[in-house]
Design an enzyme around this catalytic site. Structure first.
Site, PDB file in Angstrom:
ATOM      1  N   ARG A   1       0.865  -1.186   0.000  1.00 22.20           N
ATOM      2  CA  ARG A   1       0.000   0.000   0.000  1.00 22.20           C
ATOM      3  C   ARG A   1       0.895   1.228   0.000  1.00 22.20           C
ATOM      4  O   ARG A   1       1.547   1.523   0.997  1.00 22.20           O
ATOM      5  CB  ARG A   1      -0.853  -0.048   1.267  1.00 22.20           C
ATOM      6  CG  ARG A   1      -2.099   0.789   1.235  1.00 22.20           C
ATOM      7  CD  ARG A   1      -2.708   0.851   2.617  1.00 22.20           C
ATOM      8  NE  ARG A   1      -1.933   1.740   3.470  1.00 22.20           N
ATOM      9  CZ  ARG A   1      -1.746   1.581   4.773  1.00 22.20           C
ATOM     10  NH1 ARG A   1      -2.245   0.562   5.412  1.00 22.20           N
ATOM     11  NH2 ARG A   1      -1.022   2.456   5.463  1.00 22.20           N
TER      12      ARG A   1
ATOM     13  N   HIS B   1      -3.616   4.342   4.851  1.00 23.45           N
ATOM     14  CA  HIS B   1      -4.751   3.396   4.919  1.00 23.45           C
ATOM     15  C   HIS B   1      -6.019   3.994   4.290  1.00 23.45           C
ATOM     16  O   HIS B   1      -6.706   3.357   3.512  1.00 23.45           O
ATOM     17  CB  HIS B   1      -5.022   3.025   6.380  1.00 23.45           C
ATOM     18  CG  HIS B   1      -6.268   2.243   6.573  1.00 23.45           C
ATOM     19  ND1 HIS B   1      -6.371   0.931   6.192  1.00 23.45           N
ATOM     20  CD2 HIS B   1      -7.485   2.596   7.096  1.00 23.45           C
ATOM     21  CE1 HIS B   1      -7.602   0.494   6.469  1.00 23.45           C
ATOM     22  NE2 HIS B   1      -8.281   1.483   7.009  1.00 23.45           N
TER      23      HIS B   1
ATOM     24  N   TYR C   1       3.973   5.593  11.109  1.00 20.47           N
ATOM     25  CA  TYR C   1       4.368   4.196  11.360  1.00 20.47           C
ATOM     26  C   TYR C   1       5.160   3.536  10.235  1.00 20.47           C
ATOM     27  O   TYR C   1       5.655   2.438  10.407  1.00 20.47           O
ATOM     28  CB  TYR C   1       3.129   3.338  11.703  1.00 20.47           C
ATOM     29  CG  TYR C   1       2.024   3.371  10.655  1.00 20.47           C
ATOM     30  CD1 TYR C   1       2.048   2.507   9.561  1.00 20.47           C
ATOM     31  CD2 TYR C   1       0.980   4.293  10.739  1.00 20.47           C
ATOM     32  CE1 TYR C   1       1.049   2.553   8.598  1.00 20.47           C
ATOM     33  CE2 TYR C   1      -0.021   4.337   9.779  1.00 20.47           C
ATOM     34  CZ  TYR C   1       0.017   3.467   8.712  1.00 20.47           C
ATOM     35  OH  TYR C   1      -0.955   3.519   7.754  1.00 20.47           O
TER      36      TYR C   1
HETATM   37  C1  LIG Z   1     -14.808  -5.969  12.411  1.00 13.89           C
HETATM   38  C2  LIG Z   1     -13.955  -4.738  12.273  1.00 13.89           C
HETATM   39  N1  LIG Z   1     -13.014  -4.477  13.187  1.00 13.89           N
HETATM   40  C3  LIG Z   1     -12.221  -3.367  13.053  1.00 13.89           C
HETATM   41  C4  LIG Z   1     -12.395  -2.525  11.986  1.00 13.89           C
HETATM   42  C5  LIG Z   1     -11.490  -1.298  11.854  1.00 13.89           C
HETATM   43  N2  LIG Z   1     -10.599  -1.488  10.699  1.00 13.89           N
HETATM   44  C6  LIG Z   1     -10.871  -0.918   9.510  1.00 13.89           C
HETATM   45  S1  LIG Z   1      -9.736  -1.290   8.386  1.00 13.89           S
HETATM   46  C7  LIG Z   1      -8.836  -2.207   9.466  1.00 13.89           C
HETATM   47  C8  LIG Z   1      -7.543  -2.857   9.061  1.00 13.89           C
HETATM   48  C9  LIG Z   1      -7.740  -3.781   7.902  1.00 13.89           C
HETATM   49  O1  LIG Z   1      -6.495  -4.153   7.392  1.00 13.89           O
HETATM   50  P1  LIG Z   1      -6.365  -5.213   6.240  1.00 13.89           P
HETATM   51  O2  LIG Z   1      -7.356  -6.306   6.447  1.00 13.89           O
HETATM   52  O3  LIG Z   1      -4.938  -5.607   6.151  1.00 13.89           O
HETATM   53  O4  LIG Z   1      -6.845  -4.441   4.936  1.00 13.89           O
HETATM   54  P2  LIG Z   1      -6.240  -3.142   4.231  1.00 13.89           P
HETATM   55  O5  LIG Z   1      -7.035  -1.969   4.763  1.00 13.89           O
HETATM   56  O6  LIG Z   1      -4.801  -3.062   4.540  1.00 13.89           O
HETATM   57  O7  LIG Z   1      -6.508  -3.301   2.775  1.00 13.89           O
HETATM   58  C10 LIG Z   1      -9.442  -2.214  10.714  1.00 13.89           C
HETATM   59  C11 LIG Z   1      -8.918  -2.912  11.896  1.00 13.89           C
HETATM   60  C12 LIG Z   1     -13.392  -2.835  11.050  1.00 13.89           C
HETATM   61  N3  LIG Z   1     -13.613  -2.074   9.965  1.00 13.89           N
HETATM   62  N4  LIG Z   1     -14.154  -3.949  11.193  1.00 13.89           N
END
Ligand SMILES: Cc1ncc(C[n+]2csc(CCOP(=O)(O)OP(=O)(O)O)c2C)c(N)n1
Length: 369
Positions: A266, A270, A279
């Site tokens: 990425r 985010h 970070y």
């Molecule tokens: C059930 C739930 N817990 C926490 C969140 C908060 N949250 C949003 S994105 C994220 C991280 C996701 O990371 P990843 O799965 O690696 O996907 P990326 O965004 O890097 O594509 C979190 C913890 C959420 N959206 N849903």
């Protein structure tokens, strides 16, 4: 006493080129020794057009967000080959996508109008409505919740003897959720025609891959669910297309599910509310910029004579025009009102929803339904 040997190599992929990942293009865009391109020049150029569109859309939406014209947005930036390579292996007329929230070009290629997608990011609930006949589940923000749904849909398609496949995207962070493990276990057991595309982009917001799992890779977990697991260089469009194509064909012909770990990065925060400088070490970001999937594919296309400066210029102009038209259409739509969020919660609203709606519109005395 005999010591028990570890059954998996205790070596993990921490980013950068994984020597064991499947790839067809080297970092400079040349075919690796012995590789045969799985896409024609025209098809690879079409992939490049989607990648350019994705990047231009990211840049435009981020700019609109800074002007207060868009809500929160998760850019695809850096992951274009990973998302588009998967998309090119699907038939939008029969295959389904159950997305996460970072797959804009795959949704567009599948038939979601760009203006509707923009409406979603503007914050209008009508943007979450998938048009009839478009084989997409709505964008899923609750991480990993789309996976059990994807398996259920795949099982249903199998029971109806359709030759259709479900592809679902998930992040490295989301793969620590219970839904991930439950969905993959069931999919393996019932041999559901589903392909899990785990985009390992290095981070789950600020949590690095090294703090996500002690497993040597994400793909190796597949063994525990009785399905093949594949690691692919997610910044190589040709390689992502090939592994997805093989997994889709396996699912279509009764061979069951596959877990693909697409190793990408990425390059952007985010989402528009995040600051990755808090970070990500700057030298890491600089190093990973050199693996940007766009110049890599551009070099390949130019080496086979499929693109030149003039034709690329035309592509960029056409894509910019398409985005401008979609932004105008989205902004011309009726503005949403705060109480609209209650319209799509239940078919028949519960007393609590009715009360909350009345509170927000100022039409009720608190506590009176
Ligand atoms: C059930 C739930 N817990 C926490 C969140 C908060 N949250 C949003 S994105 C994220 C991280 C996701 O990371 P990843 O799965 O690696 O996907 P990326 O965004 O890097 O594509 C979190 C913890 C959420 N959206 N849903």
């Amino acid at each position: 006493m005999t010591r028990v040997k570890a059954i998996v190599p205790l070596r993990s992929f921490e980013g950068g080129a994984d020597p064991d990942a499947f790839r067809l293009l080297d970092a400079g865009g040349a075919l690796v020794k012995g590789a045969v391109a799985p896409l024609s020049g025209d098809a690879a150029l079409e992939g490049y057009r989607w990648m350019l569109l994705s990047r231009a859309l990211d840049e435009r939406v981020v700019s609109l967000q800074r002007q207060g014209r868009i809500g929160t947005y998760s850019a695809v930036y850096g992951q274009e080959a990973s998302v588009v390579g998967v998309s090119l292996a699907l038939d939008p007329a029969r295959d389904w996508i159950f997305p996460q929230y970072r797959e804009a070009p795959a949704l567009l290629r599948h038939g979601m109008p760009m203006s509707t997608l923009l409406l979603y990011f503007i914050g209008n609930p009508l943007g979450a409505r998938v048009p009839d006949g478009v084989l997409l589940a709505p964008i899923q923000i609750s991480i990993a919740a789309q996976l059990p749904h994807a398996v259920g849909m795949a099982l249903g398609l199998k029971m109806q003897d359709r030759d259709a496949v479900v592809v679902t995207f998930v992040g490295d962070g989301a793969s620590s959720e219970g839904d991930f493990h439950e969905a993959l276990n069931l999919a393996g057991l019932v041999r559901a025609p589903v392909v899990f595309v785990l985009q390992n982009n290095g981070y789950a917001i600020s949590t690095p891959r090294s703090k996500q799992t002690a497993a040597a890779s994400f793909a190796c977990r597949a063994e525990g669910y009785g399905m093949p697991g594949v690691r692919v260089d997610g910044n190589d469009l040709l390689a992502v297309y090939q592994v997805t194509h093989e997994a889709v064909e396996r699912a279509r012909t009764g061979g069951g599910p596959t877990l693909i770990e697409s190793q990408t990065y990425r390059l952007y925060p985010h989402n528009t509310a995040d600051d990755q400088s808090r970070y990500v070490p700057p030298e890491e970001l600089e190093a990973r910029r050199l693996e940007d999937p766009l110049p890599r594919l551009r070099n390949y296309l130019s080496s086979i004579g499929a693109i030149n400066e003039a034709s690329e210029e035309q592509l960029r102009a056409a894509v910019a025009e398409e985005i401008t038209a979609a932004v105008s259409a989205a902004e011309a739509s009726a503005r949403s009102t705060p109480d609209q969020i209650f319209d799509y919660v239940y078919a028949s609203p519960t007393p609590r929803v009715i009360r909350q709606r009345a509170e927000i519109t100022g039409n009720a005395k608190i506590g009176v339904v």
